[in-house]
Write an enzyme that holds these catalytic residues in place. Structure first.
Site, mmCIF file in Angstrom:
data_model
loop_
_atom_site.group_PDB
_atom_site.id
_atom_site.type_symbol
_atom_site.label_atom_id
_atom_site.label_comp_id
_atom_site.label_asym_id
_atom_site.label_seq_id
_atom_site.Cartn_x
_atom_site.Cartn_y
_atom_site.Cartn_z
ATOM 1 N N THR A 124 0.749 -1.238 -0.011
ATOM 2 C CA THR A 124 0.096 -0.027 0.027
ATOM 3 C C THR A 124 0.875 1.070 0.174
ATOM 4 O O THR A 124 1.788 1.359 0.818
ATOM 5 C CB THR A 124 -0.974 0.050 1.302
ATOM 6 O OG1 THR A 124 -1.450 -1.326 1.112
ATOM 7 C CG2 THR A 124 -1.927 1.139 1.236
ATOM 8 N N PRO A 126 0.876 5.913 -0.086
ATOM 9 C CA PRO A 126 -0.036 7.048 0.315
ATOM 10 C C PRO A 126 -1.290 7.255 -0.612
ATOM 11 O O PRO A 126 -2.246 7.599 -0.395
ATOM 12 C CB PRO A 126 0.904 8.329 0.272
ATOM 13 C CG PRO A 126 2.208 7.550 0.275
ATOM 14 C CD PRO A 126 2.169 6.078 -0.152
ATOM 15 N N ASN A 127 -1.087 6.933 -2.101
ATOM 16 C CA ASN A 127 -2.037 7.357 -3.025
ATOM 17 C C ASN A 127 -2.985 6.290 -3.351
ATOM 18 O O ASN A 127 -4.000 6.456 -3.797
ATOM 19 C CB ASN A 127 -1.195 7.911 -4.330
ATOM 20 C CG ASN A 127 -0.683 6.431 -4.981
ATOM 21 O OD1 ASN A 127 0.255 5.916 -4.330
ATOM 22 N ND2 ASN A 127 -0.991 6.273 -6.165
ATOM 23 N N ARG A 266 -26.328 -12.891 33.739
ATOM 24 C CA ARG A 266 -27.018 -11.640 33.778
ATOM 25 C C ARG A 266 -28.611 -11.769 34.053
ATOM 26 O O ARG A 266 -29.143 -12.478 33.226
ATOM 27 C CB ARG A 266 -26.966 -10.699 32.507
ATOM 28 C CG ARG A 266 -27.586 -9.307 32.584
ATOM 29 C CD ARG A 266 -26.788 -8.500 33.448
ATOM 30 N NE ARG A 266 -27.292 -7.310 33.330
ATOM 31 C CZ ARG A 266 -26.650 -6.085 34.041
ATOM 32 N NH1 ARG A 266 -25.905 -6.428 34.874
ATOM 33 N NH2 ARG A 266 -27.048 -4.865 33.778
ATOM 34 N N ILE A 335 -25.646 -7.642 23.481
ATOM 35 C CA ILE A 335 -26.089 -8.689 24.615
ATOM 36 C C ILE A 335 -25.586 -8.007 25.951
ATOM 37 O O ILE A 335 -26.301 -8.204 26.929
ATOM 38 C CB ILE A 335 -25.784 -10.150 23.944
ATOM 39 C CG1 ILE A 335 -26.653 -10.431 22.995
ATOM 40 C CG2 ILE A 335 -25.766 -11.007 25.334
ATOM 41 C CD1 ILE A 335 -26.225 -12.085 22.438
ATOM 42 N N GLY A 337 -25.461 -5.005 26.656
ATOM 43 C CA GLY A 337 -26.304 -3.994 27.121
ATOM 44 C C GLY A 337 -25.274 -2.600 27.354
ATOM 45 O O GLY A 337 -24.038 -2.711 26.631
ATOM 46 N N GLU A 361 -6.070 -6.806 3.983
ATOM 47 C CA GLU A 361 -5.872 -7.827 3.000
ATOM 48 C C GLU A 361 -6.609 -7.555 1.771
ATOM 49 O O GLU A 361 -7.176 -8.626 1.141
ATOM 50 C CB GLU A 361 -5.969 -9.192 3.644
ATOM 51 C CG GLU A 361 -4.862 -10.431 3.120
ATOM 52 C CD GLU A 361 -3.467 -10.007 3.813
ATOM 53 O OE1 GLU A 361 -3.218 -9.443 4.802
ATOM 54 O OE2 GLU A 361 -2.327 -10.591 3.170
ATOM 55 N N THR A 363 -9.970 -4.879 0.738
ATOM 56 C CA THR A 363 -11.036 -4.658 1.003
ATOM 57 C C THR A 363 -12.054 -5.572 0.879
ATOM 58 O O THR A 363 -11.992 -6.253 -0.107
ATOM 59 C CB THR A 363 -11.629 -3.127 0.801
ATOM 60 O OG1 THR A 363 -11.900 -3.324 -0.659
ATOM 61 C CG2 THR A 363 -10.506 -2.069 1.159
ATOM 62 N N GLU A 365 -15.126 -4.998 -0.343
ATOM 63 C CA GLU A 365 -15.526 -4.568 -1.840
ATOM 64 C C GLU A 365 -14.651 -5.247 -2.740
ATOM 65 O O GLU A 365 -15.244 -5.673 -3.941
ATOM 66 C CB GLU A 365 -15.528 -3.013 -1.788
ATOM 67 C CG GLU A 365 -16.634 -2.487 -0.669
ATOM 68 C CD GLU A 365 -16.462 -2.686 0.534
ATOM 69 O OE1 GLU A 365 -15.219 -2.466 1.065
ATOM 70 O OE2 GLU A 365 -17.467 -2.636 1.258
#
Ligand SMILES: CC(C)(COP(=O)(O)OP(=O)(O)OC[C@H]1O[C@@H](n2cnc3c(N)ncnc32)[C@H](O)[C@@H]1OP(=O)(O)O)[C@@H](O)C(=O)NCCC(=O)NCCSC(=O)CCS(=O)O
Length: 390
Positions: A124, A126-127, A266, A335, A337, A361, A363, A365
Site C-alpha cells: 500500500t 499513500p495514493n 445476567r 447482549i 447492554g 488484505e 477490502t 469490496e
C-alpha cells in the site's frame, strides 16, 4: 461418523494448549499494557510459528494451508493480535519458498524460520492500496545489475519491527512491469516513519516506510525475474486472505462465547437473559454465522492447498468471515447492554478489533470484485456453484 479435519491435529492441539495456558484470561491485560509483548512473541518463535510456510529443508514446519488457517483461528480465539504478528511474515516466507531462487531461499529462510528475522510485506502507498497496478514506487535497473528503489509505503503491518521487507515496485509499465524485492532494514536511504494510531491491535505496527535512492543488489529481485511481482503477490494474498478470514473466525468465536457467558449470568425480568427468546435469536444467528464462516475458510484453505488458483473462494472466505465478525462483535455488544460499551468487558475490544477484517488484505469490496470477475472466468462452475439453469 467422525468428521475428518483437513488440518494437522497434533500441531493444532499444541497451539490450543499454548493459548489455553498463556493467553486465555490475560488478553484484556495484554492489550491494555502499552509495552510490547516480547515474551509472547518469543513464545510464538519457540513454538516454531514463524516457520509455518518455510520448507523443512530450511528449518521450517512447512505446514499445509488448512493447518495454517486453523492455527490462526485458534490464536485469534485467544487474542487476535497473535495472528497479526504472523500473517505478513508467513506471506513473505511463502513468496520466497514458492518464487525465490535457491540462493535466496538459502540466505533468507533459515533466519525467518526461527523468527530471528521478521519480514513484512509492503504494498500500500499513500495514493492508494486497492489498485495494485497503480503503485508508484519504482526500482530502476543499474548498469551493474542492481536497482535503485524510490517511493513510500504506508500501513505496513509489523513494518517497524521487521528486519526486512518484501517490496512491490515498478520496474516497467503495465501489469508485467511490477516486481518484488527483498529489502533489508539498515540500507542507506531506507527509513521507517511514524506508526499509525489504530482502533485495535495496539501492539501491531502499522508503519510508514520510505525509500530514497536505496541501492539494492541484483539478488534482491525475487526469483531473479522482472515483471512477475504482481502475480507473485496476488498469489500470496490468497493465503493472506485465508489467514485473516481465519483470524476473524477466531474473534467471532470469542465474541460468541463472551455473549453466551454474559447472557447466562445476567438477570433481567426475573430470569437470566439467556432464557429470553430475543437473546436466543441473537445467539443462534451468531453461532450459525460463525460456523458457516469457519467452514468457508477451511474450504478456501483446501482449494488453495490443492495448488489451483483460489482467489474466488479466498475472496469469499475473507468477505464472509470479515462481515460475520463485525456483525457478531456488534451483537456481542448488544447482549452486554451498557456493559458492551465499557472496557471492563472484552465485548468493547472485540467490537474495535472486528472492522480490521473488513478492510485488511484487500477490502471486502475488492473481494466482491474479485469474486464477480472469477465467476465470469468460470470459477463458480469449478467450485460446484453452477445451477441447472439451461
Ligand atoms: C483488485 C485486484 C485483484 C485488481 O487486479 P488487476 O485488475 O489490476 O489485475 P488482474 O488483471 O486481475 O490480474 C493481473 C494479472 O495477475 C494475474 N492474477 C490475478 N490474480 C491472481 C492470483 N490470485 N494468482 C495468480 N495470478 C493472478 C491475472 O491473471 C493477470 O495476469 P494475466 O493478464 O492473466 O497474464 C488487485 O489490485 C488487488 O488484489 N487489490 C487489493 C490489494 C490488497 O489486497 N491490498 C492489501 C495489502 S496487504 C494488507 O492489507 C495488510 C496486511 S499486511 O500483511 O501488511
Amino acid at each position: 461418523m467422525p468428521i475428518q479435519n483437513p488440518w494437522d491435529e497434533e500441531v493444532v492441539q499444541g497451539v490450543q494448549r499454548f493459548v489455553q495456558q498463556k493467553i486465555i484470561g490475560r488478553a484484556q491485560e495484554l492489550e491494555a499494557d502499552p509495552s510490547y509483548p516480547e515474551e509472547i512473541v518469543s513464545a510464538l518463535k519457540e513454538l516454531g510459528l514463524f516457520s509455518i510456510a518455510v520448507p523443512q529443508e530450511f528449518g521450517g514446519l512447512e505446514l499445509s494451508v488448512p493447518t495454517y488457517a486453523k492455527i490462526m483461528e485458534e490464536l485469534a480465539a485467544g487474542w487476535t493480535t497473535l495472528s497479526c504478528f504472523l500473517n505478513s511474515h508467513t506471506s513473505a516466507s511463502s513468496i520466497l519458498a514458492r518464487h525465490g531462487t535457491a540462493q535466496q531461499k538459502q540466505s533468507w529462510l533459515p533466519s525467518m524460520a526461527t523468527g530471528e528475522l521478521r519480514v513484512a510485506i509492503a504494498l500500500t502507498e499513500p495514493n492508494g492500496g486497492s489498485d495494485l497496478q497503480a503503485i508508484r514506487s519504482s526500482a530502476r535497473k543499474q548498469a551493474d545489475g542492481g536497482y535503485v528503489l524510490n517511493g513510500s509505503k504506508i500501513f505496513i503491518t509489523n513494518g517497524a519491527r521487521a528486519g526486512a521487507v518484501v517490496v512491490l515496485a515498478r520496474t516497467g509499465s503495465g501489469k508485467d512491469g511490477i516486481s518484488l524485492f527483498m529489502v533489508h532494514k539498515g540500507l542507506a536511504g531506507f527509513t521507517v516513519g511514524a506508526n499509525a494510531r489504530t482502533l485495535g491491535h495496539s501492539h501491531i505496527d502499522v508503519a510508514e516506510l520510505v525509500f530514497q535512492d536505496v541501492k539494492l543488489p541484483a539478488e534482491a529481485l525475487v526469483g531473479q525475474v522482472e515483471g512477475q511481482g504482481l502475480k507473485q503477490m496476488l498469489d500470496a494474498l490468497e493465503t493472506g486472505r485465508i489467514a485473516m478470514a481465519a483470524t476473524a473466525v477466531g474473534l467471532s468465536r470469542s465474541a460468541l462465547k463472551a455473549a453466551q457467558d454474559f447472557a447466562a449470568q445476567r438477570v433481567a425480568f426475573g430470569t437470566e437473559i439467556i432464557n429470553h427468546q430475543a437473546i436466543q435469536m441473537y445467539l443462534a444467528d451468531m453461532a450459525t454465522q460463525t460456523m458457516a464462516a469457519q467452514s468457508l475458510v477451511q474450504t478456501a484453505a483446501v482449494v488453495k492447498q490443492s495448488g489451483q488458483r483460489a482467489d474466488m473462494v479466498c475472496g469469499m472466505a475473507k468477505l464472509f468471515a470479515g462481515e460475520t465478525c463485525a456483525k457478531v462483535a456488534l451483537d456481542c455488544v448488544r447482549i452486554h447492554g451498557g456493559g458492551g460499551f465499557v472496557s471492563d468487558f472484552p465485548a468493547e475490544r472485540y467490537y474495535r478489533e472486528a472492522p480490521y477484517f473488513i478492510v485488511t488484505e484487500g477490502t471486502n469490496e475488492i473481494q466482491k470484485l474479485i469474486i464477480a470477475k472469477r465467476m465470469q472466468a468460470g470459477d463458480a462452475q469449478a467450485l460446484g456453484l453452477e445451477g441447472g439453469h439451461p
